[in-house]
Structure formats: structure tokens, C-alpha cells
Design a protein around this motif. Structure first.
Motif, PDB file in Angstrom:
ATOM      1  N   ILE A 144       8.287  -6.711  16.081  1.00 26.07           N
ATOM      2  CA  ILE A 144       7.122  -6.296  15.942  1.00 26.07           C
ATOM      3  C   ILE A 144       7.042  -4.788  16.123  1.00 26.07           C
ATOM      4  O   ILE A 144       6.189  -4.262  15.317  1.00 26.07           O
ATOM      5  N   LEU A 145       7.634  -3.937  17.038  1.00 22.85           N
ATOM      6  CA  LEU A 145       8.128  -2.670  17.151  1.00 22.85           C
ATOM      7  C   LEU A 145       8.148  -1.973  15.955  1.00 22.85           C
ATOM      8  O   LEU A 145       7.883  -0.967  15.471  1.00 22.85           O
ATOM      9  N   LEU A 146       9.309  -2.586  15.104  1.00 20.76           N
ATOM     10  CA  LEU A 146       9.813  -2.045  14.091  1.00 20.76           C
ATOM     11  C   LEU A 146       9.006  -2.273  12.714  1.00 20.76           C
ATOM     12  O   LEU A 146       8.582  -1.124  12.268  1.00 20.76           O
ATOM     13  N   ALA A 147       8.032  -3.403  13.027  1.00 26.63           N
ATOM     14  CA  ALA A 147       7.109  -3.403  11.824  1.00 26.63           C
ATOM     15  C   ALA A 147       6.022  -2.360  11.976  1.00 26.63           C
ATOM     16  O   ALA A 147       5.537  -1.722  11.130  1.00 26.63           O
ATOM     17  N   MET A 148       5.668  -2.029  13.215  1.00 22.58           N
ATOM     18  CA  MET A 148       4.513  -1.107  13.391  1.00 22.58           C
ATOM     19  C   MET A 148       5.039   0.414  13.118  1.00 22.58           C
ATOM     20  O   MET A 148       4.375   0.973  12.491  1.00 22.58           O
ATOM     21  N   PHE A 149       6.295   0.752  13.450  1.00 18.84           N
ATOM     22  CA  PHE A 149       7.058   1.757  13.115  1.00 18.84           C
ATOM     23  C   PHE A 149       7.257   1.992  11.658  1.00 18.84           C
ATOM     24  O   PHE A 149       6.485   3.083  10.887  1.00 18.84           O
ATOM     25  N   PHE A 150       7.464   1.184  10.729  1.00 16.78           N
ATOM     26  CA  PHE A 150       7.518   1.248   9.428  1.00 16.78           C
ATOM     27  C   PHE A 150       6.028   1.286   8.751  1.00 16.78           C
ATOM     28  O   PHE A 150       6.167   1.761   7.758  1.00 16.78           O
ATOM     29  N   ALA A 151       5.137   0.741   9.350  1.00 16.31           N
ATOM     30  CA  ALA A 151       3.867   0.594   8.823  1.00 16.31           C
ATOM     31  C   ALA A 151       3.262   2.100   8.889  1.00 16.31           C
ATOM     32  O   ALA A 151       2.711   2.536   8.084  1.00 16.31           O
ATOM     33  N   TRP A 152       3.481   2.589  10.063  1.00 17.95           N
ATOM     34  CA  TRP A 152       3.038   4.093  10.298  1.00 17.95           C
ATOM     35  C   TRP A 152       3.882   4.827   9.256  1.00 17.95           C
ATOM     36  O   TRP A 152       2.962   5.813   8.900  1.00 17.95           O
ATOM     37  N   ARG A 153       5.069   4.715   9.079  1.00 18.62           N
ATOM     38  CA  ARG A 153       5.699   5.737   8.239  1.00 18.62           C
ATOM     39  C   ARG A 153       5.159   5.618   7.015  1.00 18.62           C
ATOM     40  O   ARG A 153       5.014   6.479   5.995  1.00 18.62           O
TER      41      ARG A 153
ATOM     42  N   ARG B 174       2.130   4.639   6.143  1.00 17.28           N
ATOM     43  CA  ARG B 174       0.644   5.269   5.924  1.00 17.28           C
ATOM     44  C   ARG B 174       1.023   6.983   5.686  1.00 17.28           C
ATOM     45  O   ARG B 174       0.109   7.521   5.344  1.00 17.28           O
ATOM     46  N   LEU B 175       1.913   7.600   6.748  1.00 15.55           N
ATOM     47  CA  LEU B 175       2.142   8.842   6.442  1.00 15.55           C
ATOM     48  C   LEU B 175       2.556   9.543   5.166  1.00 15.55           C
ATOM     49  O   LEU B 175       2.098  10.210   4.683  1.00 15.55           O
ATOM     50  N   ARG B 176       3.196   8.261   4.720  1.00 14.61           N
ATOM     51  CA  ARG B 176       3.656   8.824   3.159  1.00 14.61           C
ATOM     52  C   ARG B 176       2.822   8.675   2.214  1.00 14.61           C
ATOM     53  O   ARG B 176       2.403   9.344   1.421  1.00 14.61           O
ATOM     54  N   ARG B 177       1.703   7.757   2.488  1.00 13.59           N
ATOM     55  CA  ARG B 177       0.605   7.602   1.555  1.00 13.59           C
ATOM     56  C   ARG B 177      -0.313   8.786   1.430  1.00 13.59           C
ATOM     57  O   ARG B 177      -0.782   9.108   0.485  1.00 13.59           O
ATOM     58  N   ASP B 178      -0.480   9.172   2.882  1.00 13.31           N
ATOM     59  CA  ASP B 178      -1.546  10.461   2.956  1.00 13.31           C
ATOM     60  C   ASP B 178      -1.221  11.719   2.900  1.00 13.31           C
ATOM     61  O   ASP B 178      -1.457  12.607   3.353  1.00 13.31           O
ATOM     62  N   SER B 179       0.340  11.619   2.388  1.00 15.83           N
ATOM     63  CA  SER B 179       0.822  13.149   2.621  1.00 15.83           C
ATOM     64  C   SER B 179       0.376  14.208   1.651  1.00 15.83           C
ATOM     65  O   SER B 179       0.540  15.217   1.994  1.00 15.83           O
ATOM     66  N   GLY B 180      -0.175  13.706   0.686  1.00 15.73           N
ATOM     67  CA  GLY B 180      -0.639  14.936  -0.276  1.00 15.73           C
ATOM     68  C   GLY B 180      -2.210  15.163   0.061  1.00 15.73           C
ATOM     69  O   GLY B 180      -2.914  16.222  -0.297  1.00 15.73           O
ATOM     70  N   LEU B 181      -2.711  14.694   1.418  1.00 12.79           N
ATOM     71  CA  LEU B 181      -4.041  15.164   1.876  1.00 12.79           C
ATOM     72  C   LEU B 181      -3.881  16.070   3.159  1.00 12.79           C
ATOM     73  O   LEU B 181      -3.019  15.720   4.145  1.00 12.79           O
ATOM     74  N   THR B 182      -4.432  17.096   2.853  1.00  4.27           N
ATOM     75  CA  THR B 182      -4.411  18.148   4.135  1.00  4.27           C
ATOM     76  C   THR B 182      -5.694  18.843   4.216  1.00  4.27           C
ATOM     77  O   THR B 182      -6.678  18.987   3.525  1.00  4.27           O
TER      78      THR B 182
ATOM     79  N   ARG C  88      -7.792   4.056   8.910  1.00  5.63           N
ATOM     80  CA  ARG C  88      -7.277   5.499   9.150  1.00  5.63           C
ATOM     81  C   ARG C  88      -6.444   6.325   8.232  1.00  5.63           C
ATOM     82  O   ARG C  88      -5.836   5.403   7.391  1.00  5.63           O
ATOM     83  N   LEU C  89      -6.875   7.399   8.087  1.00  7.05           N
ATOM     84  CA  LEU C  89      -5.868   8.501   7.195  1.00  7.05           C
ATOM     85  C   LEU C  89      -5.169   9.223   8.082  1.00  7.05           C
ATOM     86  O   LEU C  89      -5.652   9.712   9.275  1.00  7.05           O
ATOM     87  N   THR C  90      -4.072   9.667   7.708  1.00  4.82           N
ATOM     88  CA  THR C  90      -3.160  10.694   8.418  1.00  4.82           C
ATOM     89  C   THR C  90      -3.162  11.844   7.750  1.00  4.82           C
ATOM     90  O   THR C  90      -2.205  12.544   7.308  1.00  4.82           O
ATOM     91  N   ILE C  91      -4.203  12.530   7.621  1.00  3.50           N
ATOM     92  CA  ILE C  91      -4.524  13.883   7.009  1.00  3.50           C
ATOM     93  C   ILE C  91      -3.753  14.885   7.908  1.00  3.50           C
ATOM     94  O   ILE C  91      -4.182  14.958   9.350  1.00  3.50           O
ATOM     95  N   SER C  92      -3.038  15.779   7.290  1.00  2.00           N
ATOM     96  CA  SER C  92      -2.274  16.644   8.208  1.00  2.00           C
ATOM     97  C   SER C  92      -3.169  17.720   8.579  1.00  2.00           C
ATOM     98  O   SER C  92      -3.993  18.310   7.567  1.00  2.00           O
TER      99      SER C  92
END
Length: 168
Positions: A17-26, A28-36, A67-71
Motif C-alpha cells: 500500500i505504501l509503495l502504491a501511494m509513493f508511485f501514485a504521488w510520483r 502525479r508530480l510528473r503529470r503536473d510538472s509543466g504547470l507552474t 489535486r494538482l501539484t503545481i510548483s
């Protein structure tokens, strides 16, 4: 089954479960990396009001659970919002200052729920702004000192009048 085997199975499930959460967050970070978010406050901006806030999240417009991970707005933080004559500055602990100019602001309203947070009715301030050309997002703040209605009344004059197009 022995007790040790049960602990091992439970530990493996928890690790999965923890690994699934970690990879899902990563992902999401890649998906939104173009948004700042726009950074820095323009010179000669006159500060009209300041409010201590808790930044809760930024989500897709009208989708408070996406959620969006806008930097640099990926994580919750304490901070301050400064209302200026040119827009709003969001100064969060440990992050560069985000400045939302008047032309980016679309709306301001009250909200009760967003991802990771449910509060009393209308306990959150929702600011709708454009992260990119015609790409609106919603940022949620919780005012920690004072009445959220004051912040909203200070933000409303900054919202550009809606543009009317020709009707066919």
C-alpha cells in the motif's frame, strides 16, 4: 497459520500500500510538472491587506477532489496572503512567493470541502485563477486569524469583469 506468518503477510500488504501511494504521488508530480505558478511580486505593488492563512490545496477547476501539484503549491503550508493593487501574493513557509496578477484571477468564493480537508460550512476561501492560457484552477485557503469574509471582500475588486463575446 502461525503468528509470525500473519505478521509477515500484514507487513507485506502494508508495504504494498505504501509503495502504491509513493508511485501514485510520483506519477502525479510528473503529470503536473509543466504547470507552474507565477513567482515574484511586481515592484511598486501597494499592499492593501494581509491575512494569515493555511494553504490547503490547488485542484482542477470545479473538481475539489482532484489535486494538482503545481510548483510551488504542491504541499500544504502555513503562510500569508497579501492583497495588493496589482493582485495577490501568496507567501508560504519554505516556498517562493506566488503572485496572482489581476488578469489571472477569475473568481473568489467560499467552500467547505477540498481534497484532504473538510471544514465547517464555508470555512475555506476558494480562489479561481488561470495557471496557463485558459486553464483555470482552484486554490483553497483557510484564514487563521479574522473572518474569511474580509479577505473575500478585499479580493472581489481585483476580479476582472467577465468578457462578453458576440452572440450568434
Amino acid at each position: 497459520m502461525t503468528r509470525e506468518l500473519m505478521f509477515l503477510i500484514t507487513g507485506l500488504i502494508a508495504l504494498g500500500i505504501l509503495l502504491a501511494m509513493f508511485f501514485a504521488w510520483r506519477r502525479r508530480l510528473r503529470r503536473d510538472s509543466g504547470l507552474t505558478a507565477p513567482l515574484g511580486v511586481p515592484e511598486h505593488a501597494e499592499v492593501r491587506a494581509r491575512h494569515e492563512v493555511l494553504y490547503v490545496s490547488t485542484t482542477k477547476h470545479d473538481e475539489p477532489l482532484e489535486r494538482l501539484t503545481i510548483s510551488p503549491l504542491a504541499y500544504r503550508a502555513r503562510g500569508e496572503i497579501a492583497v495588493t493593487d496589482r493582485g495577490v501574493a501568496l507567501c508560504l513557509d519554505g516556498a517562493p512567493t506566488v503572485f496572482l496578477s489581476r488578469d489571472r484571477l477569475q473568481a473568489v468564493d467560499r467552500a467547505t470541502v477540498t481534497i484532504d480537508r473538510v471544514v465547517e460550512p464555508d470555512g475555506l476561501v476558494k480562489i479561481v485563477w488561470n495557471v496557463a492560457d485558459a486553464h483555470p484552477v482552484d486554490s483553497y485557503l483557510r484564514v487563521t486569524t479574522g473572518d474569511p469574509a474580509h479577505l473575500i471582500s478585499e479580493l472581489r475588486p481585483l476580479i476582472a469583469a467577465p468578457k462578453t463575446g458576440a452572440t450568434s
